[in-house]
Design a protein around this motif. Structure first.
Motif: not given
Length: 312
Positions: A271-275, A280-282
Motif C-alpha cells: 500500500k505504501a509503495f503505491f501511495e 508504517k510497519f507494526k
C-alpha cells in the motif's frame, strides 16, 4: 527442556540504564525516550576498549532489552576513542576465570556475541578504529560492518597462543569463505579493511573515523524508516538457520513466505509503495510470527546451575 526466561523490564530511556564499560545512547542523543536507532558504545577509551567481563554482562543485559522493545528498530555498535576494540584485556589476563569443568565453561566473548546474534534487531558495527581478536569476532553477528581505511583489523589469536572464540569458527567462514578465513587465522595478521583477505566482511569503508559512524547512523535511520523489522529478522534467520539442503530450505522458506503474503506488514508495504509514502510497519513476532516459527530446534547453551553457598 528450556526453562522459562525471566521477564525483562524495558526502560523509558536507555540513557538512564547503568552499565559498566558500555554506554548506550539514543539517536538523536538526549531524546527523552527510546528512539528507533540506539547506539551502543564500548566505553574504555583509556584501555583501547579492551574487552572485560563487565562488557559481557552489559551486552547480555542491554541486548535482551533491545530484542523485545518494539520502539527500537536498529542498533549501531561503535567504540569510544581512537580504537574500536583491542580484543581481550590481556593486562587482566585469565586469572579471573571461575574454576569449573572444561566442558562446563562458556566463553565470555561467545556470550556477548550470541547476545547480538539472538537479538531480532539488526546491528550495524561502525568500526571507527582498529580492532583485533575479540574486537573483530564480536562484530561477526552484525548485519552490516563499516570500517575505517586508516585502521587495521585482524584475527590475531594464533599470535597470542589462542584459538578462535565467540562462535567465530561458525560465523567467519560463512561470511568470507573458508579460503579467506584460513588465511586470516593461519597468519594472524592485521590488514586494512579493504584488503582482499577480508573478502566482503566490510561492506563499506571510509577514510575518516567520523565518516564511519556518520554513515552507520545514516544507514540505521534509513532501515528504521523503510524496512519491516519482522520481515528483516525472518530473512536473516532464514540465512543463519538454514536447514542445509535446497529441498529442505524450499520447505522452510515456502511456509514462511506463504504466511507473509497475507501478513499486515506485507499489505502495508504494498500500500505504501503505491501511495508513494514511507511505510508504517507494526507487525511483531509475538503477534504476527509465522506458525512455523521457529523452524529450528532451540539449544539450551547455558551452564548447569550450582547451589549457592550456605549462609553461616
Amino acid at each position: 527442556m528450556l526453562s522459562d526466561p525471566d521477564s525483562i523490564d524495558i526502560p523509558k530511556s536507555y540513557e538512564t540504564v547503568s552499565l559498566t564499560d558500555v554506554n548506550v545512547s539514543h539517536y538523536p542523543i538526549g531524546a527523552p525516550e527510546a528512539t528507533p536507532v540506539v547506539v551502543v558504545t564500548l566505553n574504555r577509551p583509556g584501555k583501547n576498549n579492551a574487552f572485560t567481563l563487565e562488557m559481557m554482562h552489559a551486552f547480555e543485559k542491554i541486548y535482551a532489552m533491545l530484542d523485545v522493545d518494539e520502539r527500537v528498530k536498529v542498533v549501531v555498535l561503535t567504540g569510544a576513542g581512537k580504537m574500536f576494540c583491542a580484543g581481550a584485556d590481556l593486562e587482566r589476563g585469565f586469572s579471573g576465570l571461575e574454576k569449573e569443568r572444561n566442558k562446563d565453561h562458556r566463553d565470555s566473548g561467545g556470550r556477548l556475541t550470541l547476545a547480538i546474534h539472538r537479538c531480532r534487531k539488526p546491528t550495524i558495527a561502525a568500526l571507527q578504529g582498529s580492532a583485533v581478536g575479540l574486537g573483530m569476532t564480536m562484530t561477526l553477528p552484525a548485519a552490516i560492518r563499516i570500517g575505517c581505511q586508516k585502521s587495521k583489523y585482524g584475527f590475531v589469536f594464533p599470535r597470542r597462543g589462542l584459538t578462535m572464540e565467540s562462535s567465530s569458527s561458525f560465523f567467519l567462514p560463512r561470511l568470507i569463505g573458508f579460503s579467506n578465513a584460513l588465511y586470516l587465522l593461519t597468519t594472524g595478521g592485521t590488514f586494512p579493511p579493504n584488503s582482499p583477505h577480508f573478502g566482503t566482511l566490510f561492506q563499506e569503508t571510509y577514510p575518516e573515523p567520523e565518516q564511519v559512524v556518520s554513515r552507520a547512523l545514516e544507514l540505521a535511520k534509513e532501515i528504521a524508516e523503510s524496512v519491516s523489522p519482522m520481515a528483516s529478522y525472518l530473512s536473516r534467520e532464514l540465512i543463519w538457520r538454514n536447514p542445509g539442503t535446497a529441498e529442505e530450505t524450499h520447505l522452510v522458506d515456502s511456509a514462511v513466505l506463504y504466511h507473509m503474503f497475507s501478513a499486515r506488514d506485507s499489505m502495508e508495504g504494498v500500500k505504501a509503495f503505491f501511495e508513494k509514502r514511507q511505510p508504517k510497519f507494526k507487525a511483531t513476532l509475538e503477534n504476527d510470527a509465522p506458525p512455523s516459527f521457529p523452524w529450528w530446534s532451540e539449544i539450551d547453551f547455558g551452564r548447569k546451575p550450582k547451589a549457592s553457598k550456605p549462609k553461616l
